[in-house]
Structure formats: structure tokens, C-alpha cells
Design an enzyme around this catalytic site. Sequence first.
Site, PDB file in Angstrom:
ATOM      1  CG  ASN A 240      -7.028   0.808   0.217  1.00 16.76           C
ATOM      2  OD1 ASN A 240      -7.436  -0.034  -0.581  1.00 16.76           O
ATOM      3  ND2 ASN A 240      -5.869   1.408   0.081  1.00 16.76           N
ATOM      4  CB  VAL A 241     -10.814  -1.080   5.811  1.00 15.22           C
ATOM      5  CG1 VAL A 241     -11.261  -0.847   7.254  1.00 15.22           C
ATOM      6  CG2 VAL A 241     -12.003  -0.963   4.863  1.00 15.22           C
TER       7      VAL A 241
ATOM      8  CG  HIS B 240      -6.286   4.768  -1.364  1.00 15.07           C
ATOM      9  ND1 HIS B 240      -5.086   4.366  -0.813  1.00 15.07           N
ATOM     10  CD2 HIS B 240      -6.321   4.220  -2.598  1.00 15.07           C
ATOM     11  CE1 HIS B 240      -4.431   3.615  -1.689  1.00 15.07           C
ATOM     12  NE2 HIS B 240      -5.171   3.522  -2.784  1.00 15.07           N
TER      13      HIS B 240
ATOM     14  CD  GLU C  74      -2.958   8.199  -4.399  1.00 13.59           C
ATOM     15  OE1 GLU C  74      -2.949   9.335  -3.903  1.00 13.59           O
ATOM     16  OE2 GLU C  74      -2.803   7.159  -3.723  1.00 13.59           O
TER      17      GLU C  74
ATOM     18  CG  ASP D  92      -1.951   1.050   1.264  1.00 15.10           C
ATOM     19  OD1 ASP D  92      -2.362   1.495   0.178  1.00 15.10           O
ATOM     20  OD2 ASP D  92      -2.379   1.432   2.370  1.00 15.10           O
ATOM     21  CG  HIS D  93      -0.397   4.926   0.042  1.00  9.31           C
ATOM     22  ND1 HIS D  93      -0.710   5.933  -0.850  1.00  9.31           N
ATOM     23  CD2 HIS D  93      -1.556   4.604   0.666  1.00  9.31           C
ATOM     24  CE1 HIS D  93      -2.009   6.201  -0.758  1.00  9.31           C
ATOM     25  NE2 HIS D  93      -2.537   5.405   0.142  1.00  9.31           N
TER      26      HIS D  93
END
Length: 288
Positions: free
Chosen positions: A230-231, A208, A136, A85-86
Site C-alpha cells: 500500500n502506498v 500496509h 487484518e 482500504d481499511h
Amino acid sequence: MALVSAEQMLKDARAGQYAVGAFNTNNLEWTKAILSGAQAANSPVMIQTSMGAAKYMGGYKVCVDLVKNLIDSMGITVPVALHLDHGDYADALECIEVGYTSVMFDGSHLPFEENLEKAKDVVAKAHAKGVSVECEVGSIGGEEDGIIGTGELASPEECKTIADLGIDFLAAGIGNIHGSYPANWTGLSFDTLSAIADITDGIPLVLHGGSGIPVDQVKKAISLGVSKINVNTECQEVFAAATRKYIEEGKDLEGKGFDPRKLLAPGTTAVTELVEQRIEWFGSNGKA
């Protein structure tokens, strides 16, 4: 079941108008909780690590081995993708090499041409190994591992340019933020989301900052093409609340209540319950 790329599970979600939950993990307990919730709901799932969480857990290779071994030992049969993630450019490439089955290259904070150039290279290297790629456009509000986004709305034209690189799913800023939503948050920009969905030819879209968005907005976003949600923050909140309750009730002082297996159990159960609830919200229950 072996780890899988997220490509097909998100294509299926886009076609079926539901979304796959992507839950961030931070340790052994959270990983078990996410897998338990997905298995109970018979849902495909994505387990995510941020760069910082992976470092905390001992590195990307440790994360890969942990998830793989838990899938085997827990008898998990639903599809599971392990996703970065990211990730920055270097970390995305490292994860491709060590066994992640999906990566996000987040170049949204870079000049657009540099974002484009690096995304193209990540896609080539990832696809050569069967790894799915998320990129993104339009930074997400709040902070994620030191990457700060102002929550701007993505340009549909820039989204199309990135999508045309052959990425597998696209994260775009539509007014969403990381962390808890403030009282004055005005909601998601569905006009922006619709424009992005229209111009990107059916690519699965990513929401997100999924923690704290009202369920009606979540379902509307899914109807407009969001296929991955996303959580993270909500999992942190319920874990902390359950752990606090256990300690405030003095249960850690009863017998061997201080044993970490007992101390962390309420929080772990709370994460599992949240995962199952969010899977129901997203409509992926029974889709494994």
C-alpha cells in the site's frame, strides 16, 4: 478493460515473487495519475479508497463509476482492481454491493473472536459476487480514517485462523506504520513475517504503510511473501511538493495559471512518476 478481482493478480505476484502496488486515490487527478503510471509500466494495479476518501469523492458508487469510466476513456488495458482500504463491516458490505471488486474488512481493533465472525460473513458475501477479500491481524501503527493502530506484531497463530476462513490476502502487523516513519523506527520484523508466511500456506501477504520503507526492506519483504504493498503518504507528499513549487514560483499568476487544470497538473504528474517508480521497486512492471 473491465475492473477485476485482485485474487488472481496477487496469486500471480506471490508465485512470481513480486508485489502489486495498491495506491490510494483521493480525486479525479489521482485516479488518472495511478492509471497512467500503471499503463506506462504495463503493470497490474490496485486503486484503493479509504472510507474517508470515498466520502470526500461523493460516495462509493461515484468511485466505482469514476474508475470504470476512466479505464474506458483512457484506453487502459492493464488489470485494475478497485479496493476498499481499511473498511469497517458495514462499509465492506456496501462496497461489495455497489461494484468494488475487492474489499478489506479491518477488524484488527476488535476482539479477535468478533473479528473472526465478521470476517467470515464478509468472505461469504464477497465471494458470492466474485469480490476478493483482505483481512487484518495485528493493527498497523499510525492512524487511518480514525482507526488507530499501535504497530503491534501479529500473532502467526491468529493469522492462520483468519487465513483459514478463505480470505484472499492477509494484512499482518510486522512493525509497519501508516504515515511518515519516525527517525527512531526500528524497521520491519522479518522474523514475524517469516513465521506468518510459513504458517499461512502461501496466502499473499499485504504490507500496509508502504510509504517510506527503504527499498531493500521492501524487496526482502516481497521475497518472504508480501504480494501487495500500500502506498498513500508518499503520493500525498509529492503532490503537495509539486503544487507548492508551482505556486511559489508564481506560475499560478502567469496568464491563466490559476486554472485548476494547470494548477493541479504538476502534482498529478508527480504522482504518476511515483507510481511508475514504485511499480519498478515492487517488480510488477511488465507483468500485466
